[in-house]
Design an enzyme around this catalytic site. Structure first.
Site, PDB file in Angstrom:
ATOM      1  N   LYS A  79      40.486  45.798  42.544  1.00 49.52           N
ATOM      2  CA  LYS A  79      41.041  44.489  42.148  1.00 49.52           C
ATOM      3  C   LYS A  79      41.393  44.533  40.663  1.00 49.52           C
ATOM      4  CE  LYS A  79      40.001  39.495  42.455  1.00 49.52           C
ATOM      5  NZ  LYS A  79      38.977  38.478  42.796  1.00 49.52           N
ATOM      6  N   SER A 160      40.750  34.582  45.716  1.00 45.50           N
ATOM      7  CA  SER A 160      41.660  35.254  44.822  1.00 45.50           C
ATOM      8  C   SER A 160      41.836  36.744  45.128  1.00 45.50           C
ATOM      9  CB  SER A 160      41.142  35.132  43.385  1.00 45.50           C
ATOM     10  OG  SER A 160      39.926  35.836  43.228  1.00 45.50           O
ATOM     11  N   SER A 184      36.052  33.920  46.613  1.00 47.54           N
ATOM     12  CA  SER A 184      37.203  34.809  46.438  1.00 47.54           C
ATOM     13  C   SER A 184      37.102  36.151  47.150  1.00 47.54           C
ATOM     14  CB  SER A 184      37.456  35.056  44.945  1.00 47.54           C
ATOM     15  OG  SER A 184      38.166  33.991  44.386  1.00 47.54           O
TER      16      SER A 184
END
Lengths: 494, 499, 107
Positions: A79, A160, A184
């Site tokens: 990420k 997210s 998330s």
């Protein structure tokens, strides 16, 4: 021959060790998938060379007879909230476009040290603020899933960690890192039919992860199976003296202790998680989950978490407050974008830089956070929220006197179309209604797929455990995984 | 204790003063990072990624900085808070990389304490006053901006960024410039004793924000102004005086005092308003979520307490009572930790060499240090720290006088040579043959010669001009090159003249 | 553009345009009038929603201070970092002579 990119982390690890295939073959397979999936926009930066470099190192080490690392031969996605040395790290914000860290985050460093290779930096909601991956400066991530019946609408991969969820479900990587502040990891996992665990707050070091809300941020793995999550979490966890909130505890052997036998365990079903108007398919999936856990030997009891309805508003005070301060460092002085209008002074430069660098959702949250901390409002908003947060944590403590784990839905719906909820920030925030309470209490929580809804989209379940009891969370999730028989995958259209 | 009043057109005004002193904590590394704190390094070389607030960097507090604040609190009899925590003070400035300063607003590590001041140290009868300390908290220093290196840019050096400071906040208990000055001096003395701050105001290790208001005696507190970053005791006194008079002038002209931040200009000896950014002063303090509550256990506190040295007030009383020094000498010798340390080594050595108790040698030691040594150091432009003569050599010199080896006069000569050459006094006395003699034969011969060479004066003396006695003694000593025991010379001269 | 009006319940909006501009200024985010105007209802919606926390009885409850009960660890006082000026300045938009450079500040 099996398609190497269909393998799980455990299968790649074991196959590599057994000599069924080389690490390079695996890396090349995933590199090819990544290169062919631009339509998903899951990656901000692709790093095929990094993946090959790690694979070659694993192959060489194996040839030399060295003991392989826990993730030797396994390429993963990172990420883009984790700072990676020498590789651009943006938090999906224009603000950090071009920022190349001179340091490696603790968690990513542990993964590389265990032999994992990096396929690239995964897209996300800007500064991890969002639930649909529509706030990225680098464009929306598209879910590989489509609704059935010829509906071609582009769907949200959740947020997210939307790049992570999209990439894993599309087989661009077998696993990826995520971070979870209010859901998330779990909500995007639920939207894309994969698993992901947010461990107890403090298990994974936050050092080197671009901060959103310090008291809530927690890294965790995302992968297709519970076992894969256990494998990655063991590598990612551990005490870090550089993070004051890091827990100084040994890392349990979660993978070795995986067991789907839940005899003697009591599952709590929080009644407040079944409000009037709960989506019928979500509700039905929850009921199925309860049956699966009973089938695995667990007792099931109803419990009450009376302050649940206040969790989201509490979160939307605390997280923006912390973010408004955490993001003050993005000022155009030491790194990242600088916007210097003609004749601008220092403070004008700040305002111009931050206006140009941050996206609308980030600005919105900074402003909410600034407001709730400002003179005259601090006690009414922030102090009150921290008190309610204490009550929410106490709700869990009391519930855990009666049970060992909780089973709830992960998200109130399956994935929605991109653009569908963008106009109303509040409607978007409600996506996190089931995930936020565990975040506020710092508890380990895992999303695991349960099945498909009528539209053919994945829906999942959430298992919440006691602090530090990731093992029970993983085991209950494994019991669900074994019983759901979830094997659905999106048809390739990209 | 002071009745400092400003005479205005409408009557007398009383001035009310509180000081917020920022003291740099003595430590090797910064408060939240492992970068060094040393003064004067190349720009941005003592900066870690944490100090530069790189994305994802996190603070971990330095035990020594916490310990120093606790020890300081203990030294002023303050309440030590076993539970405290850090808060963020949010504002934007180029010397503040994080966009917030980590400080302690809501739960400071040290609570209420007190400092006793003596207005006139030279006057043993001068009354004392206790000034309350509201709190001490620990916080980060900011970096430094340089404005004169480039025509259109300011330069940022983060070497100071993250260095630990103690903010020591007094109560508004002071009522005159002299009290403010005495408080700051005393606080600096205590910090230096404790070793928690070097107190070097010229290097910025200690600076004061001076809060001043005025009121008619007995009335409520007036509106105060805060003059920032005043960096000497003298300037603090000047700020109080100037600011109090300015406020009286404003009030008596029918104006109002605005609560504001002011700056002191030492060159013009005036304070002026900083361009008011009042709307920007909303610091949005909240607990730093990157840090956990700071909980101090008894083992830690016990160690802090045990590590404290004898503090100045206790030491001063001991010098007076146990060592028999005058109030003035005791005050002077204890005003500075280094001086007291030097003095105590001197006394201990002098007692050891002479086989006497410390109280027997303390007076002579104090007198020598404060007159002979200080006089010489003043002349040479040196300090105790750079003194060419150390306490051990000083003690040896005192012992030579005490046991009669040399006279006080010769001791002055020996001391001069010590200052010049750094040689030991024993060696100097030996080599230069300065040992005083009590050999009556030699002295008698010298006396006889002096008398013979000055027959006229002998006549006058015997005729009643007894003041000439000193002359004969002086001449004899001169003839003996100062090495004669003065007492013996006295006796023998008297005897010869009586002749 | 959406008209800013009191909500249906008749309660006045808690934030007005001026407040939005003040928050933006405190946050050091420049906003145009139109942007600020658009934020008024948005922020009011969100703040109106979080204000429901006011109804929770928190008598005797201490605000949460540590998510997982834990106290602060302390570091030893050892210099372990620094002397990395190249790394510190590596990403700076403007670095000169070993300093970060910013528009001239008049103090």
């Amino acid at each position: 021959m099996t398609n190497l990119t269909d393998l799980t982390v455990a299968e790649i690890r074991d196959g590599f060790r057994a000599g069924d295939f080389s690490a390079r073959e695996v890396a090349e397979g995933f590199n090819a998938n990544v290169a062919a999936a631009k339509a998903l926009n899951a990656f901000i930066v692709e790093t095929p060379d990094k993946a090959l470099e790690a694979a070659d190192a694993a192959d060489r080490a194996k040839a030399a007879g060295e003991t392989p690392g826990a993730l030797a031969g396994v390429p993963i996605g990172m990420k883009d909230l984790f700072c990676t040395k020498g590789v651009q790290t943006t938090a999906a914000s224009h603000m950090l476009e071009g920022f190349v860290p001179t340091y490696e985050s603790t968690v990513s460093g542990k993964l590389w040290a265990a032999g994992a290779g990096m396929l690239g930096k995964l897209n996300l909601d800007q500064f991890a603020m969002g639930s649909s991956n529509e706030t990225s400066y680098f464009g929306n991530v598209i879910s590989p899933w489509k609704r059935g019946g010829g509906d071609n609408a582009a769907l949200a991969p959740g947020g997210s960690s939307g790049g992570s969820s999209s990439a894993i479900s599309a087989r661009l990587c077998p696993a990826a890192t995520g971070t979870d502040t209010g859901g998330s990891i779990r909500q995007p996992a639920a939207f894309t039919g994969i698993s992901g665990i947010k461990p107890t707050y403090g298990r994974c070091s936050r050092w080197g992860i671009v901060a959103f809300a310090s008291s809530l941020d927690q890294a965790g793995p995302m992968a297709r199976t519970v076992r894969d999550n256990a494998i990655l979490l063991e590598v990612m966890s551990g005490f870090d003296p550089k993070d004051s909130t890091s827990l100084d505890l040994p890392v349990p052997q979660w993978e070795a202790n995986l067991s789907s036998d839940l005899k003697g365990k009591t599952v709590g079903i929080p009644k407040e998680y079944r409000p009037d108007g709960l989506n019928a398919e979500i509700s039905a999936m929850w009921d199925r989950g309860i049956e699966w856990l009973k089938d695995a030997g667990a007792n099931v009891v109803e419990v009450s978490l009376p302050h649940t309805q206040y969790a989201l508003p509490t979160y939307y005070i605390i997280a923006p407050a912390e973010a408004s301060s955490n993001l003050a460092r993005y000022d155009g002085v030491r790194y990242g974008q600088r916007d210097l209008p003609d004749g601008a002074g220092l403070q004008d430069m700040y305002a111009a830089t931050r206006a140009a660098g941050f996206g609308p959702e980030v600005k919105r949250r900074i402003m909410i956070g600034t407001y709730v901390l400002s003179a005259g409002f601090y006690d009414a908003y922030y102090t009150q929220a921290q008190k309610v947060r204490a009550l929410i944590a106490r709700d869990f403590e009391l519930a855990f006197e009666k049970c060992d784990l909780l089973l709830t839905p992960t998200a109130p719906s399956s994935s929605f179309a991109l653009g569908e909820k963008q106009a109303d920030p509040l409607a978007m925030y409600l996506n996190d209604v089931f995930t936020v309470p565990a975040s506020l209490a710092g508890l380990p929580a895992m999303a695991v797929p349960g099945g498909l809804d009528a539209a053919g989209l994945p829906i999942g379940l959430q298992v919440i455990g006691k602090a530090l009891d990731e093992q029970t969370v993983l085991n209950a999730s494994l019991a669900i995984e074994e019983r759901s028989g979830f094997t659905a995958r999106p048809d390739k259209w990209w | 204790m002071s009745d400092y009043r400003i005479q205005g057109a409408t009557g007398e005004w009383e001035v009310v003063i509180g000081l917020e002193v920022h003291a740099q904590v003595t430590s090797n590394a910064k408060l939240f990072s492992g970068a060094a704190t040393a003064f004067g390094a190349e720009p941005n070389t003592q900066v870690s990624l944490v100090d530069a607030a790189m994305p994802g960097m996190l603070p971990v507090p330095n035990r020594q900085c916490i310990r120093q604040a606790v020890r300081t609190g203990m030294a002023i009899d303050a309440q030590i808070n076993k539970w405290s925590r850090f808060d963020r003070k949010n504002y934007f400035y180029a010397d503040l990389p994080q966009g917030y300063q980590i400080s302690q607003l809501y739960h400071p590590i040290v609570g209420e304490g007190q400092i006793e001041i003596v207005l006139d140290e030279k006057n043993p009868d001068s009354s004392t006053k206790v000034i309350g300390v509201e709190r001490i908290h620990v916080e980060q220093d900011a970096g430094k901006l340089m404005h004169d290196q480039h025509p259109t840019s300011s330069y940022v050096d983060l070497n100071r960024s993250g260095v630990a400071l103690m903010e020591i906040v007094s109560k508004p208990d002071m009522r005159s410039p002299a009290e403010a000055g005495a408080y700051l001096s005393k606080l600096r003395t205590i910090l230096r004793y404790v070793g928690s701050c070097d107190g070097n105001m010229d290097q910025g290790s200690m600076r004061a924000d001076v809060n001043v208001s005025v009121r008619k005696p007995g009335e409520e507190f007036g509106t105060r102004t805060e003059t920032k970053n005043v960096n000497s005791v003298r300037f603090v006194m000047a700020v109080v005086e100037h600011e109090a008079n300015r406020q009286v002038d404003v009030l008596e002209a029918g104006g109002k005092i605005v609560q504001e931040t002011r700056l002191y200009d030492p060159d013009r000896n005036e304070t002026r308003s900083m361009r008011s950014k009042e709307d920007a002063h909303d610091y949005r303090y909240f607990p730093d979520p990157d840090l956990l509550p700071l909980v101090l256990d008894d083992v830690f506190l016990d160690e802090c307490r045990a590590s404290l040295p004898e503090l100045p007030d206790v030491k001063r009383k001991r010098y007076e009572q146990a060592l028999g020094l005058s109030a003035y000498n005791a005050a002077t010798l204890t005003a500075d930790a280094d001086t007291a340390r030097w003095f105590e080594t001197l006394v201990a050595e002098a007692a050891r060499i002479q086989g006497k108790s410390e109280s027997d040698v303390a007076k002579a030691s104090a007198n020598w240090l404060l007159s002979e040594l200080y006089g010489a150091l003043n002349r040479l432009g040196k300090t105790l720290e750079t003194s060419p003569v150390g306490p051990t050599d000083g003690a040896e010199l005192l012992a030579l006088v005490a046991d009669g080896t040399i006279s006080g006069t010769i001791a002055k000569q020996v001391f001069e040579i010590m200052l010049e050459t750094g040689d030991k006094p024993g060696k100097i006395v030996e080599e230069k043959g300065l040992k005083q003699t009590s050999d009556t034969g030699a002295i008698e011969a010298a006396v006889a010669t002096v008398l013979a060479n000055n027959a006229d004066k002998v006549e006058q003396y015997r005729g009643g001009k007894e003041a000439l006695f000193g002359f004969f003694v002086g001449q004899t000593m001169k003839a003996m090159q100062g090495k004669a025991n003065p007492q013996v010379v006295n006796e023998l001269v008297k005897k010869a003249l009586a002749g | 553009m959406k008209q800013v009006e009191p909500s249906a319940s008749g309660e006045a909006m808690s934030i007005d345009l001026q407040t939005v501009k003040k928050i933006a200024s405190l946050s050091r985010i420049s906003v145009t009038d139109a942007e600020a105007q658009a934020m008024v209802p948005e922020l009011n919606n969100i703040l109106g929603w979080v204000e429901q926390l006011g109804e929770v009885d928190v008598t005797g409850i201490e605000p949460m201070t540590a998510v997982i009960p834990n106290v602060q660890r302390l570091r030893e006082d050892v210099v372990t970092d620094g002397n990395v000026r190249e790394l510190v300045l590596a990403n700076a938009p403007q670095a000169e002579h070993g300093f970060f450079a910013v528009p001239k500040v008049i103090e």
